[in-house]
Scaffold this active site. Structure first.
Site, short mmCIF file in Angstrom:
data_model
loop_
_atom_site.label_atom_id
_atom_site.label_comp_id
_atom_site.label_asym_id
_atom_site.label_seq_id
_atom_site.Cartn_x
_atom_site.Cartn_y
_atom_site.Cartn_z
N ASP A 190 -2.53 5.54 -3.41
CA ASP A 190 -2.60 6.25 -2.40
C ASP A 190 -2.17 6.76 -2.21
O ASP A 190 -1.80 7.49 -0.97
CB ASP A 190 -3.46 5.47 -0.87
CG ASP A 190 -5.28 5.40 -0.93
OD1 ASP A 190 -5.81 5.97 -1.77
OD2 ASP A 190 -5.83 4.14 -0.27
N ASP A 193 -13.99 1.93 -4.86
CA ASP A 193 -13.07 0.99 -4.36
C ASP A 193 -12.82 -0.09 -3.66
O ASP A 193 -14.41 -1.02 -3.43
CB ASP A 193 -13.03 2.45 -3.06
CG ASP A 193 -11.76 3.04 -2.27
OD1 ASP A 193 -10.75 1.61 -3.20
OD2 ASP A 193 -11.46 3.54 -1.95
N MET A 194 -12.18 -0.19 -3.17
CA MET A 194 -11.57 -1.52 -2.21
C MET A 194 -11.32 -1.89 -1.39
O MET A 194 -9.65 -1.94 -1.57
CB MET A 194 -11.81 -2.87 -3.43
CG MET A 194 -12.40 -4.66 -2.78
SD MET A 194 -11.20 -5.46 -2.82
CE MET A 194 -11.41 -7.18 -2.72
N ASN A 195 -11.34 -1.95 -0.03
CA ASN A 195 -10.21 -1.25 0.92
C ASN A 195 -9.77 -1.97 2.07
O ASN A 195 -9.41 -2.24 2.89
CB ASN A 195 -10.84 -0.19 1.63
CG ASN A 195 -10.36 0.93 0.67
OD1 ASN A 195 -8.80 1.51 -0.05
ND2 ASN A 195 -11.34 2.13 0.35
N ARG A 199 -9.29 -2.04 8.32
CA ARG A 199 -10.37 -1.09 8.15
C ARG A 199 -11.37 -1.05 8.63
O ARG A 199 -12.35 -0.98 8.01
CB ARG A 199 -9.88 -0.32 7.01
CG ARG A 199 -9.86 0.93 6.62
CD ARG A 199 -10.45 1.54 6.02
NE ARG A 199 -9.88 3.55 5.49
CZ ARG A 199 -10.68 3.88 4.78
NH1 ARG A 199 -11.25 3.34 3.69
NH2 ARG A 199 -9.93 5.17 4.45
N TRP A 220 0.96 -1.56 -0.24
CA TRP A 220 -0.13 0.11 0.55
C TRP A 220 0.76 1.08 0.06
O TRP A 220 1.56 0.83 0.79
CB TRP A 220 -0.84 -0.04 1.54
CG TRP A 220 -1.59 1.28 1.30
CD1 TRP A 220 -3.01 1.47 0.88
CD2 TRP A 220 -1.62 2.01 1.64
NE1 TRP A 220 -3.41 2.67 0.71
CE2 TRP A 220 -2.93 3.20 1.37
CE3 TRP A 220 -0.30 2.69 2.65
CZ2 TRP A 220 -2.42 4.27 2.20
CZ3 TRP A 220 -0.75 3.97 3.77
CH2 TRP A 220 -1.86 4.78 3.12
N ASP A 248 -15.70 11.56 -2.93
CA ASP A 248 -15.46 11.33 -2.20
C ASP A 248 -16.05 10.08 -1.66
O ASP A 248 -17.35 10.11 -0.78
CB ASP A 248 -13.96 10.65 -2.21
CG ASP A 248 -13.08 9.76 -2.15
OD1 ASP A 248 -13.34 8.65 -1.70
OD2 ASP A 248 -12.43 9.64 -3.26
C1 DGJ Z 1 -9.01 4.29 -0.23
C2 DGJ Z 1 -8.32 4.93 -1.79
O1 DGJ Z 1 -7.80 5.29 -2.23
C3 DGJ Z 1 -8.62 6.71 -1.48
O2 DGJ Z 1 -8.65 8.06 -2.81
C4 DGJ Z 1 -10.37 7.00 -0.66
O3 DGJ Z 1 -11.21 6.87 -1.92
C5 DGJ Z 1 -10.61 5.98 0.38
N1 DGJ Z 1 -10.16 4.91 -0.13
C6 DGJ Z 1 -11.69 6.47 1.22
O4 DGJ Z 1 -12.38 5.95 2.24
#
Ligand code: DGJ
Length: 721
Positions: free
Chosen positions: A539, A471-473, A436, A192, A359
C-alpha cells in the site's frame, strides 16, 4: 549415410541426455539433476533415507559415497543427530527439528520412518517411507524442473493403520547445506506499507524461525530463504534458496546444529496446528521449492523469476503481458459512483490504460470502512442501474473492466453479519476483536465457502469482469470453530478453501484474471501465485520507499507479478517526487496508475501518455526478461536495475538518484547480461538522440547517466543491432 549421422547428431542431446532422476540399486542412491544443480539421497543400512548432497551439478552417481548411517558419538549424541536424515519423524533418538510429529489415539507418539519403496516417473521421484511398526506412510514426492534449476518437495502422510492419529506437525521437507561453511541467511521481513525489507545475517548455532501465525502469508516475513557461502555478492558466489507455496500459517526453521549441520525445515506452521487423520485419511504438505545458484543473488532471482513465469503462474508463458492498469482507490477511496468512475475511465483510456479497476466502495452501505463488507450487492445510490453501464462503458473505451472485492471479510454493520453472526471467526461467548472495523469469516466452513463462491461467480457471470482485485485487510483473531471435532483445523481448511474458490472460479470463467492483495503485500507466495496474475506489492506507493520494497520483492518474485502504481504526491513520508521518477519506478514491474486523474494537469497527462507508450515497448523485457540489480537502494544514493529480454535483443536500464551532494556526478554504471561482441543502439527513454555502443564497452566501462539534484531518474533503452 549423411542423413542418419546428422540425425544422430541432432538427437544426441535427447538420446544421451542423463535422466533427471537416477537410482543406483547397488548403492541405494538417488540422484536428481537440474541443468544447474544436483541433489542426492541414499538409504543407509538401517533403512533411513539420508540426504547426501545439494549443490552444483554432478553427473556421476558413482562418485557419491553411499549413505553409511553415521555412528553414535556418545550416548548423548546418537547417530540420527548427525546423518542428515531427509525427512525426520519425531521418534526414536531424534532431537532436531522434526518434519512430522503425530499422536495416536492410544497416546503413542513414536514414529520411525524407514525406506519402503520408490517410484520414478520421468522427472518425478516418490520415496515411500513406512513406520517400523504401524501402517503409517509418508511419501516424499520430488519433481525436478530441469531447465529452470528447481526441485519441488512435498510430503504425503497417510494413515493406513487401524487407529486415528492427530498430526501435530507436517513439514514439506528439510534442505541440507553442505558441511563446513560460514553460512549467511538472507530473508525479507516488514510490516504494512514496509514489506520486503531484505536482511542478511550470519548463521550461528541454534534455530532461527521465520513464520506467519496470522492466517495469511503476512507482511512480516515472506516464506523464502537464501543461504550463501558467506561471501556471495549480487553476481557471484554460491547461493542455496527455497520458497514455500502456502498462503496460510507457514514456518521455516533455519537450524545450525551443534554437529555443524545447517538444515532448513519448512511447511505448515506447527503453532496451534492440528489435523486429525482417521484410518484411511491422508494429509499433503504444501510444496517447498529449492534451487542453487553459482551466480550469486542475481542468479538466484533470475532462476526464481523464470520458474515462476514458466511453471507457477496460471497459463505460464502463454499468459498475456500484464496490461497497463488504472485503479481508483487513491483517487476516490470509498466515494465511487457511476459519473465519477466514467470520468476517470475516459481520462485513463486517453493515457493508454488497458484495464480499469474500480476499487472499494461500490457495494452495500460502503461509504467508509465501518460498514458493508459482506453485502456484495451493488449500491443503488452510487450505481442506480447496476454495474453494467459502467463496465460496458469501460469496454467501449477499449479497456477491460476490473472490480475490487474482499470476500473473506464482514463488517458487523452488514446484512450478512446480522443474518449469520456465527459465520465470523470467534471464540464462544468471548469478545470478537475487530481490525479496520471488520471480522474474518470462517472460510474453513463449507457453507461460508459456498456462499463466497456464489457471490463471486454471480458477479463474474453478471458483468463483463476481466479482473478481480481480491483483497484481505486483516489477520485472523479468535480462530474458534464451534461444533467440530478439531477447531484447530481451521487454519488449514481456510487456506484450502480459498484455493478451491479461486480454482473453481477460474475454471468456470477462463478469461478471469485475479490480483492478490492483502492490505498491500500480505499474501504473496508461490501458492497464491499459482492462482493469480498479479500481486499488490504494497500500500506504500511512495516512489522512493518503493525502490526498497521492490528490491526485496525482486529477490523472490518476477517483475511481471509486481503490481506498481504511479500515484499522487505528496505521498507517504510526506514526500514529493517528480512524476517522471514515479513513472520510472513503477515501470519496473506491472505498471498501473493510481492517481486522481481529475487533478492532473495537461502537462502531467502528456508525460503520462509518453511514459505509458514507452512502457508498452519495453514491458516484454521488464516483465519476462532477466533482471540485473546493478546498484542496490540499500547501498547508496544511486539505484540501478537492468532488464534484458529473453532473446537478448532489447535491454532497459533504470537509474534513480536519491540526492546529490557536493556537486558530485553519479559514477558510470556498468551493465550486465549483454553480448560483448554486439552493438547496441542506446537512447534515453523519451528522447530522440541515439548512440551506437558495443556491449563490451557498456559492460566494461559502463554508461554515464546525467542525474542531478534530488529524486532524479532516467531510463536507457538498448536495442541490439
Ligand atoms: C487495501 C488495499 O491494499 C488498497 O489498495 C485498497 O484496495 C484498500 N484496501 C481498499 O479498502
Amino acid at each position: 549415410m549423411r542423413t542418419p549421422a546428422l540425425l544422430l547428431l541432432l538427437l544426441a542431446p535427447v538420446l544421451f541426455a542423463q535422466p533427471r532422476v537416477e537410482y543406483s540399486a547397488s548403492k541405494k542412491l538417488f540422484l536428481l539433476r537440474t541443468d544447474s544443480s544436483s541433489y542426492a539421497m541414499g538409504v543407509n543400512p538401517r533403512g533411513e533415507v539420508q540426504n547426501l548432497y545439494w549443490g552444483g551439478p554432478l553427473w556421476r552417481s558413482d562418485d557419491i559415497p553411499a549413505a553409511t548411517g553415521g555412528r553414535e558419538l556418545s550416548s548423548f549424541d546418537p547417530a540420527q543427530s548427525v546423518i542428515n536424515e531427509e525427512f525426520e519423524a519425531w521418534g526414536g533418538t531424534r532431537y532436531l527439528e522434526p518434519a512430522v510429529k503425530i499422536t495416536r489415539a492410544d497416546g503413542g507418539r513414536d514414529l520411525v520412518l524407514h525406506y519402503a519403496s520408490h517410484k520414478i516417473d520421468g522427472d518425478n521421484l516418490s520415496i515411500i517411507l513406512k513406520d517400523v511398526v504401524d501402517d503409517i506412510f509418508v511419501t516424499l514426492n520430488y519433481r525436478v524442473f530441469g531447465p529452470e534449476g528447481i526441485i519441488r518437495k512435498t510430503a504425503l502422510l497417510e494413515n493406513k493403520s487401524k487407529q486415528p492419529i492427530h498430526v501435530e506437525s507436517l513439514q514439506s521437507g528439510t534442505w541440507y547445506l553442505p558441511h563446513g561453511e560460514d553460512y549467511r541467511l538472507s530473508y525479507v521481513h516488514g510490516r504494512w506499507a514496509a514489506e520486503s525489507q531484505l536482511t542478511r545475517e550470519a548463521i550461528h548455532t541454534g534455530t532461527k524461525v521465520l513464520e506467519s501465525r496470522k492466517g495469511h502469508t503476512s507482511h512480516n516475513f515472506n516464506p523464502w530463504f537464501a543461504i550463501d557461502d558467506g561471501s556471495a555478492s549480487e553476481e557471484s558466489g554460491r547461493v542455496w534458496f527455497g520458497a514455500l507455496g502456502w498462503s496460510g500459517n507457514w514456518r521455516i526453521a533455519v537450524e545450525q546444529t551443534p554437529y555443524s549441520q545447517v538444515r532448513v525445515t519448512g511447511g505448515l506452521n506447527t503453532f496451534d496446528f492440528a489435523a486429525p487423520l482417521k484410518p484411511g485419511e491422508s494429509l499433503e504438505s504444501p510444496p517447498f521449492y529449492g534451487g542453487y545458484s553459482e551466480n550469486g543473488f542475481g542468479g538466484m532471482s533470475r532462476r526464481m523469476h523464470r520458474f515462476e513465469l514458466t511453471d507457477i503462474l496460471p497459463h505460464g508463458l502463454q499468459s498475456r503481458l500484464r496490461p497497463v492498469l488504472y485503479n481508483s482507490w487513491e483517487a476516490t477511496t470509498f466515494a465511487v459512483d457511476e459519473p465519477g468512475q466514467r470520468s476517470l475511465a475516459e481520462k485513463a483510456a486517453k493515457l493508454g490504460v488497458e484495464l480499469f479497476v474500480m476499487d472499494d466502495g461500490w457495494f452495500g452501505k460502503r461509504n467508509n470502512d465501518r460498514a458493508g463488507l459482506g453485502d456484495w450487492t451493488v449500491n443503488p445510490q452510487k450505481f442506480p442501474n447496476g454495474l453494467e453501464p459502467l463496465a460496458k462503458y469501460v469496454n467501449s473505451l477499449g479497456m477491460d473492466f476490473g472490480l475490487w472485492v474482499e470476500p473473506e471479510m464482514v463488517n458487523p454493520d452488514s446484512d450478512l453479519y446480522r443474518a449469520h453472526p456465527d459465520w465470523a471467526m470467534h471464540s464462544t461467548d468471548r469478545p470478537r476483536s475487530e481490525l479496520r472495523n471488520q471480522l474474518v469469516l470462517n472460510l474453513a466452513r463449507n457453507d461460508v465457502k459456498e456462499y463466497i463462491f456464489e457471490v463471486l461467480d454471480k458477479l463474474a457471470t453478471q458483468y463483463p469482469i476481466r479482473y478481480f482485485k481480491w483483497d484481505m485487510n486483516r489477520p485472523f483473531a479468535e480462530p474458534g470453530w464451534e461444533n467440530v471435532a478439531e477447531p484447530k483445523e481451521l487454519w488449514l481448511k481456510y487456506v484450502k478453501n480459498v484455493y478451491e474458490i479461486i480454482d473453481r472460479l477460474r475454471a468456470k470463467h477462463p478469461n478471469l484474471e485475479i490480483e492478490s492483495c492483502s492490505g498491500g503485500g500480505g499474501r504473496i507466495d508461490l501458492g497464491i501465485l499459482q492462482r493469480v496474475e498479479e500481486v499488490w506489492t504494497s500500500d506504500n506507493t511512495e516512489a522512493f520507499d518503493r525502490l526498497g520494497i521492490q528490491y526485496g520483492f525482486s529477490q523472490i518474485y518476477a517483475p511481471k507479478v509486481m503490481s506498481a502504481w504511479v500515484t499522487d504526491v505528496p505521498n507517504m513520508n510526506s514526500r514529493s517526487t517528480p512524476l517522471r521518477y514515479r513513472f520510472l519506478v513503477a515501470m519496473q514491474g506491472a505498471l498501473g496508475i493510481g492517481a486522481n486523474l481529475n487533478k492532473w494537469t495537461a502537462a502531467d497527462a502528456t508525460m503520462a501518455t509518453g511514459m505509458i507508450a514507452a512502457y508498452k515497448q519495453i514491458r516484454g523485457t521488464v516483465q519476462e526478461g532477466n533482471l540485473y540489480r546493478l546498484l542496490s537502494p540499500q547501498a547508496g544514493e544511486l539505484t540501478a536495475n537492468e532488464y534484458v529480454s529473453q532473446d537478448g535483443k532489447q535491454a532497459v536500464l533504470f537509474a534513480f538518484l536519491h540526492s546529490q551532494q557536493y556537486r558530485q556526478s553519479p559514477p558510470a554504471i556498468r551493465l550486465a547480461g549483454l553480448d560483448p561482441k554486439a552493438t547496441y543502439r542506446v537512447q534515453v527513454v523519451g528522447q530522440p538522440n541515439k548512440q551506437d555502443v558495443s556491449g563490451a564497452f557498456l559492460m566494461q566501462s559502463g554508461v554515464t547517466v546525467r542525474l542531478a539534484g534530488d529524486y532524479d531518474s532516467t531510463a536507457l533503452l538498448l536495442e541490439r543491432l
